[in-house]
Design a protein around this motif. Structure first.
Motif, PDB file in Angstrom:
ATOM      1  N   MET A 266      53.827  63.552  59.328  1.00 54.06           N
ATOM      2  CA  MET A 266      52.889  62.562  59.815  1.00 54.06           C
ATOM      3  C   MET A 266      52.324  61.791  58.618  1.00 54.06           C
ATOM      4  N   THR A 267      52.228  60.487  58.772  1.00 54.41           N
ATOM      5  CA  THR A 267      51.697  59.662  57.687  1.00 54.41           C
ATOM      6  C   THR A 267      50.185  59.558  57.808  1.00 54.41           C
ATOM      7  N   ASP A 268      49.576  59.216  56.709  1.00 59.10           N
ATOM      8  CA  ASP A 268      48.128  59.088  56.706  1.00 59.10           C
ATOM      9  C   ASP A 268      47.699  57.749  57.303  1.00 59.10           C
ATOM     10  N   TRP A 269      46.430  57.657  57.646  1.00 61.29           N
ATOM     11  CA  TRP A 269      45.874  56.479  58.311  1.00 61.29           C
ATOM     12  C   TRP A 269      46.070  55.183  57.504  1.00 61.29           C
ATOM     13  N   PRO A 270      45.793  55.141  56.192  1.00 62.96           N
ATOM     14  CA  PRO A 270      46.002  53.890  55.462  1.00 62.96           C
ATOM     15  C   PRO A 270      47.456  53.419  55.489  1.00 62.96           C
ATOM     16  N   SER A 271      48.405  54.335  55.429  1.00 66.07           N
ATOM     17  CA  SER A 271      49.812  53.935  55.486  1.00 66.07           C
ATOM     18  C   SER A 271      50.176  53.383  56.863  1.00 66.07           C
ATOM     19  N   GLN A 272      49.628  53.990  57.902  1.00 59.78           N
ATOM     20  CA  GLN A 272      49.877  53.480  59.253  1.00 59.78           C
ATOM     21  C   GLN A 272      49.290  52.082  59.419  1.00 59.78           C
ATOM     22  N   LEU A 273      48.093  51.882  58.906  1.00 59.63           N
ATOM     23  CA  LEU A 273      47.462  50.568  58.982  1.00 59.63           C
ATOM     24  C   LEU A 273      48.271  49.542  58.189  1.00 59.63           C
ATOM     25  N   ALA A 274      48.797  49.948  57.046  1.00 62.32           N
ATOM     26  CA  ALA A 274      49.631  49.052  56.240  1.00 62.32           C
ATOM     27  C   ALA A 274      50.902  48.688  56.995  1.00 62.32           C
ATOM     28  N   ARG A 275      51.487  49.639  57.698  1.00 66.35           N
ATOM     29  CA  ARG A 275      52.679  49.334  58.502  1.00 66.35           C
ATOM     30  C   ARG A 275      52.349  48.320  59.597  1.00 66.35           C
ATOM     31  N   VAL A 276      51.194  48.488  60.210  1.00 67.41           N
ATOM     32  CA  VAL A 276      50.750  47.527  61.233  1.00 67.41           C
ATOM     33  C   VAL A 276      50.590  46.145  60.603  1.00 67.41           C
ATOM     34  N   ALA A 277      49.968  46.084  59.430  1.00 70.82           N
ATOM     35  CA  ALA A 277      49.751  44.796  58.760  1.00 70.82           C
ATOM     36  C   ALA A 277      51.085  44.125  58.418  1.00 70.82           C
ATOM     37  N   VAL A 278      52.022  44.883  57.858  1.00 71.40           N
ATOM     38  CA  VAL A 278      53.325  44.313  57.491  1.00 71.40           C
ATOM     39  C   VAL A 278      54.074  43.864  58.740  1.00 71.40           C
ATOM     40  N   THR A 279      54.046  44.683  59.773  1.00 74.09           N
ATOM     41  CA  THR A 279      54.718  44.316  61.025  1.00 74.09           C
ATOM     42  C   THR A 279      54.098  43.056  61.619  1.00 74.09           C
ATOM     43  N   LEU A 280      52.780  42.980  61.603  1.00 76.56           N
ATOM     44  CA  LEU A 280      52.075  41.805  62.119  1.00 76.56           C
ATOM     45  C   LEU A 280      52.444  40.553  61.331  1.00 76.56           C
ATOM     46  N   LEU A 281      52.383  40.640  59.998  1.00 74.57           N
ATOM     47  CA  LEU A 281      52.708  39.477  59.165  1.00 74.57           C
ATOM     48  C   LEU A 281      54.157  39.054  59.348  1.00 74.57           C
ATOM     49  N   PHE A 282      55.063  40.012  59.341  1.00 73.07           N
ATOM     50  CA  PHE A 282      56.482  39.707  59.526  1.00 73.07           C
ATOM     51  C   PHE A 282      56.720  39.090  60.903  1.00 73.07           C
ATOM     52  N   GLY A 283      56.095  39.677  61.935  1.00 68.32           N
ATOM     53  CA  GLY A 283      56.237  39.138  63.287  1.00 68.32           C
ATOM     54  C   GLY A 283      55.716  37.716  63.407  1.00 68.32           C
ATOM     55  N   LEU A 284      54.603  37.425  62.756  1.00 64.37           N
ATOM     56  CA  LEU A 284      54.047  36.067  62.795  1.00 64.37           C
ATOM     57  C   LEU A 284      54.979  35.071  62.106  1.00 64.37           C
ATOM     58  N   VAL A 285      55.554  35.466  60.975  1.00 65.64           N
ATOM     59  CA  VAL A 285      56.481  34.568  60.277  1.00 65.64           C
ATOM     60  C   VAL A 285      57.709  34.310  61.141  1.00 65.64           C
ATOM     61  N   VAL A 286      58.267  35.361  61.742  1.00 64.13           N
ATOM     62  CA  VAL A 286      59.449  35.198  62.601  1.00 64.13           C
ATOM     63  C   VAL A 286      59.113  34.337  63.813  1.00 64.13           C
ATOM     64  N   ALA A 287      57.955  34.581  64.437  1.00 63.85           N
ATOM     65  CA  ALA A 287      57.545  33.773  65.591  1.00 63.85           C
ATOM     66  C   ALA A 287      57.343  32.315  65.199  1.00 63.85           C
ATOM     67  N   GLY A 288      56.748  32.083  64.041  1.00 66.33           N
ATOM     68  CA  GLY A 288      56.542  30.707  63.575  1.00 66.33           C
ATOM     69  C   GLY A 288      57.853  29.983  63.349  1.00 66.33           C
ATOM     70  N   ILE A 289      58.795  30.673  62.751  1.00 65.97           N
ATOM     71  CA  ILE A 289      60.115  30.063  62.523  1.00 65.97           C
ATOM     72  C   ILE A 289      60.821  29.817  63.850  1.00 65.97           C
ATOM     73  N   ALA A 290      60.713  30.766  64.795  1.00 61.91           N
ATOM     74  CA  ALA A 290      61.359  30.606  66.097  1.00 61.91           C
ATOM     75  C   ALA A 290      60.754  29.440  66.882  1.00 61.91           C
ATOM     76  N   TRP A 291      59.414  29.293  66.847  1.00 60.52           N
ATOM     77  CA  TRP A 291      58.762  28.238  67.621  1.00 60.52           C
ATOM     78  C   TRP A 291      58.877  26.870  66.979  1.00 60.52           C
ATOM     79  N   TYR A 292      58.699  26.805  65.672  1.00 63.16           N
ATOM     80  CA  TYR A 292      58.610  25.510  65.014  1.00 63.16           C
ATOM     81  C   TYR A 292      59.750  25.224  64.053  1.00 63.16           C
TER      82      TYR A 292
END
Length: 161
Positions: free
Chosen positions: A1-27
């Motif tokens: 099991m990973t610690d809380w800061p690492s899980q939060l970092a994974r969420v942040a990276v996933t969020l940022l990556f998802g936003l970039v991919v969505a931006g490229i897909a939409w615009y």
């Protein structure tokens, strides 16, 4: 099991990556979109919600202060210089920085999404990711090494007689 800061970092990276991919897909990626992105970035510090241009870098500086002092205590090399020069350490150091700034990155995305919807009546997801990175991660990377250098002088001083 990973610690809380690492899980939060994974969420942040996933969020940022998802936003970039969505931006490229939409615009898409075009000279016009890139020009709009830079125009909006330059115009934002003087517009509404200007406080976040002080809040997020200040939060990043506080985290860089904590980590820079820790680097000085451990005798580590300066952060950004090591990222640039040492390919073996680059990934782990970048991840360490993302873990340290994950809350600030997520806060930056949330603030930018609100800003875009309230003031532009539109949403450019990649722009939200870029702004969050510029206001949170970049100041952290830039400040951590110099803070370490300054802290090293106080930490390594020999005791006076």
């Amino acid at each position: 099991m990973t610690d809380w800061p690492s899980q939060l970092a994974r969420v942040a990276v996933t969020l940022l990556f998802g936003l970039v991919v969505a931006g490229i897909a939409w615009y898409g990626i075009s000279a016009e979109e890139l020009a709009r992105l830079w125009r909006n970035i330059i115009a934002r510090p003087g517009g509404p919600m200007t406080f976040r241009f002080m809040l997020q870098p200040t939060m990043a500086a506080i985290v860089a202060l904590r980590d820079g002092i820790g680097d000085a205590r451990l005798g580590r090399l300066p952060y950004a210089a090591t990222i640039i020069r040492d390919s073996r350490e680059r990934g782990s150091l970048l991840w360490e920085g993302i873990v340290s700034t994950a809350r600030i990155l997520i806060l930056g995305v949330v603030m930018d999404v609100a800003y875009q919807w309230f003031f532009f009546d539109t949403f450019h997801p990649a722009e939200a990711a870029v702004i969050a990175i510029f206001l949170a991660f970049v100041p952290y990377v830039v400040l951590r090494g110099p803070i370490k250098r300054v802290a090293r002088h106080w930490i390594e001083q020999p005791p006076s007689d």
